[in-house]
Write a protein that holds these residues in place. Structure first.
Motif, short mmCIF file in Angstrom:
data_model
loop_
_atom_site.label_atom_id
_atom_site.label_comp_id
_atom_site.label_asym_id
_atom_site.label_seq_id
_atom_site.Cartn_x
_atom_site.Cartn_y
_atom_site.Cartn_z
N MET A 31 62.56 84.83 76.57
CA MET A 31 63.79 84.34 75.95
C MET A 31 64.52 83.42 76.94
O MET A 31 64.72 83.76 78.10
CB MET A 31 64.70 85.51 75.58
CG MET A 31 64.11 86.40 74.49
SD MET A 31 63.99 85.52 72.92
CE MET A 31 65.73 85.35 72.52
N PRO A 32 64.92 82.26 76.52
CA PRO A 32 65.65 81.34 77.40
C PRO A 32 67.06 81.85 77.68
O PRO A 32 67.67 82.53 76.87
CB PRO A 32 65.67 80.04 76.61
CG PRO A 32 65.59 80.46 75.18
CD PRO A 32 64.70 81.70 75.17
N ILE A 33 67.56 81.50 78.92
CA ILE A 33 68.95 81.84 79.29
C ILE A 33 69.66 80.55 79.72
O ILE A 33 69.03 79.55 80.05
CB ILE A 33 69.00 82.89 80.42
CG1 ILE A 33 68.29 82.34 81.68
CG2 ILE A 33 68.41 84.21 79.97
CD1 ILE A 33 68.42 83.26 82.89
N SER A 34 70.95 80.62 79.76
CA SER A 34 71.73 79.44 80.15
C SER A 34 71.73 79.29 81.68
O SER A 34 71.44 80.24 82.43
CB SER A 34 73.17 79.56 79.65
OG SER A 34 73.83 80.62 80.32
N SER A 73 74.34 78.92 83.41
CA SER A 73 75.44 79.74 83.93
C SER A 73 74.97 81.17 84.15
O SER A 73 75.31 81.81 85.15
CB SER A 73 76.62 79.72 82.96
OG SER A 73 77.15 78.42 82.85
N THR A 74 74.18 81.67 83.20
CA THR A 74 73.68 83.04 83.34
C THR A 74 72.78 83.16 84.56
O THR A 74 72.86 84.13 85.33
CB THR A 74 72.91 83.45 82.08
OG1 THR A 74 73.77 83.34 80.95
CG2 THR A 74 72.38 84.86 82.20
N LEU A 75 71.90 82.15 84.75
CA LEU A 75 71.02 82.17 85.91
C LEU A 75 71.80 82.15 87.21
O LEU A 75 71.53 82.91 88.14
CB LEU A 75 70.06 80.98 85.84
CG LEU A 75 69.11 80.80 87.03
CD1 LEU A 75 68.20 82.02 87.18
CD2 LEU A 75 68.30 79.53 86.87
N GLU A 87 74.89 83.07 87.70
CA GLU A 87 75.60 84.34 87.86
C GLU A 87 74.68 85.38 88.46
O GLU A 87 75.07 86.17 89.35
CB GLU A 87 76.13 84.81 86.51
CG GLU A 87 77.35 84.07 86.00
CD GLU A 87 78.63 84.50 86.71
OE1 GLU A 87 78.59 85.45 87.52
OE2 GLU A 87 79.67 83.86 86.45
N TYR A 88 73.46 85.41 87.98
CA TYR A 88 72.47 86.38 88.48
C TYR A 88 72.18 86.14 89.96
O TYR A 88 72.17 87.08 90.78
CB TYR A 88 71.19 86.27 87.65
CG TYR A 88 70.10 87.23 88.06
CD1 TYR A 88 70.07 88.54 87.58
CD2 TYR A 88 69.10 86.83 88.94
CE1 TYR A 88 69.07 89.42 87.97
CE2 TYR A 88 68.10 87.71 89.34
CZ TYR A 88 68.08 89.02 88.85
OH TYR A 88 67.08 89.88 89.24
#
Length: 386
Positions: free
Chosen positions: A4-7, A9-11, A13-14
């Motif tokens: 599933m692709p993530i944004s 920003s999410t990456l 943040e991680y």
């Protein structure tokens, strides 16, 4: 099963979360060379640290207190302590530095600043202790290497500028571990034995690396310069080079040649100034003579006018005096028996022919007068008949 692709920003943040959890990256000590040094107006400083293979973005925040910050530049090898952070908005890892100090060759710069600060606090750089340079030194001591471009430049410049000043070369070591001690001994010798003969000292050497010039950053040499009773010009290296001796000496010259120019005035310039002064005096005297001539002419005219007025007044007085004398002569004649005849209007009758028959006249004597009326008038023209 597909990923599933993530944004972005999410990456980010991680990544930020995991970097913050890594205790090792919270406090690291990194050694590297500064490149891309960029101080900002807000006080922040940005650059990269590199070991020649890899590099990392660094920042020193304006809030970080460090005296060494103002000394940093590209090429400096430093020891930096801080933490690794992640700039989420740009996805950039950044080394936030809390403390930094110079390593390797940069230790010399740090030692220089520390000594400079120490001596400055003690007052060795204070302007109130600076001795004035003599305007026309008769004898100059040159403390430098006995050979090399520096001493040649100083001597050549002195000779080209004046024939009124003598110079003596006092050769010393200006480079190496023994140089500072050699210069200290020479300055102490000159101070103790020749302070009444030397009018000025030029201390210095030509250009070189920071290590070559390091002898002039010696604390003992600084104190010998400060304690010397003879004025000292420090001339070390090139214009961009600054040494401790420059700060403590009575004057600093950018180069040895500049020191010689500072030490003596140019004879040709002195002659020019003397000629200008002579011309100014001559012009002033000429103007004064012209003014005096005009003043004398005006005074002559005034005196002539005054004399004419005076003589005119004297002539009038003389005329009055003559009149009085004449009047005095008439009275004298009257006393001798003569008489003065005048008509009814007081006009003097000087001739019988002017008189008229049956008219009133006054005869004035010395003691009075008599009013008479004429009956007959006899003149030489009418043989006794009117």
């Amino acid at each position: 099963m597909a990923i599933m692709p993530i944004s972005v920003s999410t990456l980010n943040e991680y990544i930020d979360h995991h970097l913050k959890d890594d205790r090792t990256l919270r406090n690291v000590l990194v050694k590297g060379e500064i490149t891309g040094f960029s101080p900002y107006g807000n006080g922040n400083i940005y650059f990269d640290l590199t070991d020649g293979i890899c590099s990392i973005n660094c920042v020193i925040w304006s809030s970080v207190e460090s005296k060494i910050k103002k000394l940093l530049k590209d090429g400096d090898e430093v020891l930096a302590e801080g933490r690794i952070g992640f700039y989420k908005e740009r996805g950039r890892i950044q080394f936030s530095i809390n403390t930094i100090e110079i390593a390797g060759e940069g230790e010399g710069a740090l030692a220089f600043e520390r000594l400079k600060e120490k001596l400055n606090k003690e007052g060795l750089f204070d302007q109130k202790y600076k001795k004035p340079l003599p305007e026309h030194p008769g004898l100059i001591g040159i403390v430098t290497s006995g050979s090399g471009a520096a001493v040649e430049d100083i001597v050549k410049t002195l000779k080209s500028r004046t024939c009124l000043t003598d110079a003596i070369i006092f050769p010393v070591l200006v480079q190496g571990s023994s140089a500072a001690g050699d210069m200290i001994r020479m300055l102490n010798f000159l101070n103790d034995n020749l302070s009444d003969k030397l009018d000025l000292i030029i201390l210095g050497r030509g250009g070189g690396s920071a290590e070559d010039l390091s002898a002039f950053n010696d604390e003992g040499l600084a104190r010998a310069i400060f304690n010397c009773k003879i004025p000292i010009i420090s001339a070390v290296g090139h214009e961009v080079d600054f040494s401790i001796s420059d700060f403590v000496a009575d004057a600093r010259a950018a180069t040895p040649t500049a020191a010689a120019q500072m030490a003596v005035q140019d004879d040709k310039e002195l002659m020019r100034k003397a000629k200008n002064a002579a011309d100014t005096i001559a012009a002033a005297l000429s103007n004064k003579l012209i003014y005096d001539d005009l003043y004398i002419e005006r005074m002559k005219d005034q005196i002539h006018s005054n004399m004419l007025s005076f003589l005119s007044g004297q002539e009038a007085e003389i005329e009055k005096a003559m009149l009085r004398l004449k009047q005095g002569d008439v009275r004298g004649l009257l006393k001798e028996g003569y008489a003065l005849i005048s008509d009814s209007k007081g006009k003097i009758i000087r001739e019988a022919a002017l008189m008229k028959k049956n008219k009133d006249y006054r005869i004035t004597f010395a003691d009075g007068y008599a009013d008479v009326e004429t009956k007959d008038i006899v003149t030489g023209d009418n043989n006794g008949k009117e």
